[in-house]
Design an enzyme around this catalytic site. Structure first.
Site, PDB file in Angstrom:
ATOM      1  N   LYS A   1       0.967  -1.269   0.000  1.00 38.96           N
ATOM      2  CA  LYS A   1      -0.128   0.163   0.029  1.00 38.96           C
ATOM      3  C   LYS A   1       0.697   1.202  -0.233  1.00 38.96           C
ATOM      4  O   LYS A   1       0.105   1.876  -0.834  1.00 38.96           O
ATOM      5  CB  LYS A   1      -1.061  -0.302   0.911  1.00 38.96           C
ATOM      6  CG  LYS A   1      -1.822   1.245   1.094  1.00 38.96           C
ATOM      7  CD  LYS A   1      -2.194   1.759   2.102  1.00 38.96           C
ATOM      8  CE  LYS A   1      -1.847   2.641   3.630  1.00 38.96           C
ATOM      9  NZ  LYS A   1      -1.935   2.667   4.440  1.00 38.96           N
TER      10      LYS A   1
ATOM     11  N   ASP B   1      -5.891   0.836   0.682  1.00 38.15           N
ATOM     12  CA  ASP B   1      -6.902   1.106   1.901  1.00 38.15           C
ATOM     13  C   ASP B   1      -8.175   0.485   2.508  1.00 38.15           C
ATOM     14  O   ASP B   1      -8.601  -0.261   1.580  1.00 38.15           O
ATOM     15  CB  ASP B   1      -6.355   2.389   1.945  1.00 38.15           C
ATOM     16  CG  ASP B   1      -7.534   3.343   1.888  1.00 38.15           C
ATOM     17  OD1 ASP B   1      -8.135   2.681   1.510  1.00 38.15           O
ATOM     18  OD2 ASP B   1      -7.066   4.450   2.558  1.00 38.15           O
TER      19      ASP B   1
END
Ligand code: SF4
Length: 261
Positions: free
Chosen positions: A170, A189
């Site tokens: 991420k 996310d």
């Protein structure tokens, strides 16, 4: 079936037909149905649900209409600052991170300054972002590694970024996409994960698998913007507890069980 049963079924069919005709006369309902059909979505009919190219295209169009200029909300002046801000953003809001980094970045103006900082002092500086001990460890470890192995420059490949302490896909995707314009993957996310499920773009809950699913269905040239748009939509409209479906321009394309209308 008995005669009475046949008669009952016939009456019910007639009633259903009549109700459908009446509904079709309602211009608002008719327009909405037409929009749905145009988007290739026949709710309740099981047609073209999920991540078909037509439906994905319709979703992307709606996201473009709502968030044409979506971008990263973490304040930063360079790739290194973005990396540090993204590490701090784990389990924390971007607003809080920005409040912290506005003082943190002037105090530690370089990768070297972070690398040689005293852990207890950094912990104190970033305490309000939560998980501050682990984050301080990651920030110092990452800064040292960048300094020693990458000549003080944030690396530009996924493979290299993943060698940095505290950096997973991420964070790496945020830095690659926002700082360097490199689309190696899709940022997943908590917002992207929730929306991917609600919009039926992925049936997985593991972020890595969600990312793989999204990479399959979202055109490569849209990966960076799409991530930001999903995050913006998740923050503003499709919130976790009570999505504001009445204000959502994706509503005709959404058949999530979490819908509030
Ligand atoms: S209709 Fe509701 S659940 Fe669906 S995307 Fe919009 S806000 Fe989220």
């Amino acid at each position: 079936m008995s005669g009475a049963g046949t008669h009952l079924c016939y009456s019910l069919r007639e009633m259903a037909k009549r109700r459908e005709k009446q509904t079709d006369k309602n211009p608002a309902v008719a327009l909405k149905r037409a929009t749905d059909r145009q988007a290739g979505v026949a709710r309740g009919g099981g047609v073209d649900r999920g991540a078909s190219p037509a439906r994905v295209k319709a979703i992307l169009k709606k996201l473009d209409e709502a968030y044409p200029a979506a971008t990263c909300a973490l304040k930063h002046e360079n790739a290194f600052q973005l990396l540090i801000a993204t590490i701090l953003s784990a389990q924390c809001t971007d607003v809080r991170v920005n409040e912290v980094t506005v003082k943190l970045f002037p105090k530690y103006p370089s990768c070297k300054a972070f690398a040689y900082a005293h852990p207890a002092e950094i912990e104190n500086d970033i305490r309000s972002t939560g998980f501050f001990r682990n984050k301080a460890k990651s920030i110092i470890g990452t800064s040292k590694k960048i300094l020693e192995e990458y000549h003080g420059e944030v690396p530009k490949t996924m493979e290299q970024l993943l060698t940095l302490p505290g950096v997973a896909r991420k964070t790496a995707n945020v830095v690659l996409g926002t700082a360097f314009g490199i689309a190696d993957g899709v940022v997943v996310d908590t917002h992207v994960q929730r929306l991917a499920e609600r919009l039926d773009l992925s049936k997985n809950s593991d972020p890595k698998k969600v990312e793989q699913d999204l990479m399959q269905v979202i055109p490569h040239e849209k990966w960076i913007l799409f991530s930001h748009q999903m995050i913006w939509h998740g923050r503003r409209i499709c919130q976790a507890r009570k999505p504001r479906c009445i204000e959502c321009n994706l509503e005709p394309l959404c058949y999530s069980k979490d819908k509030t209308i």
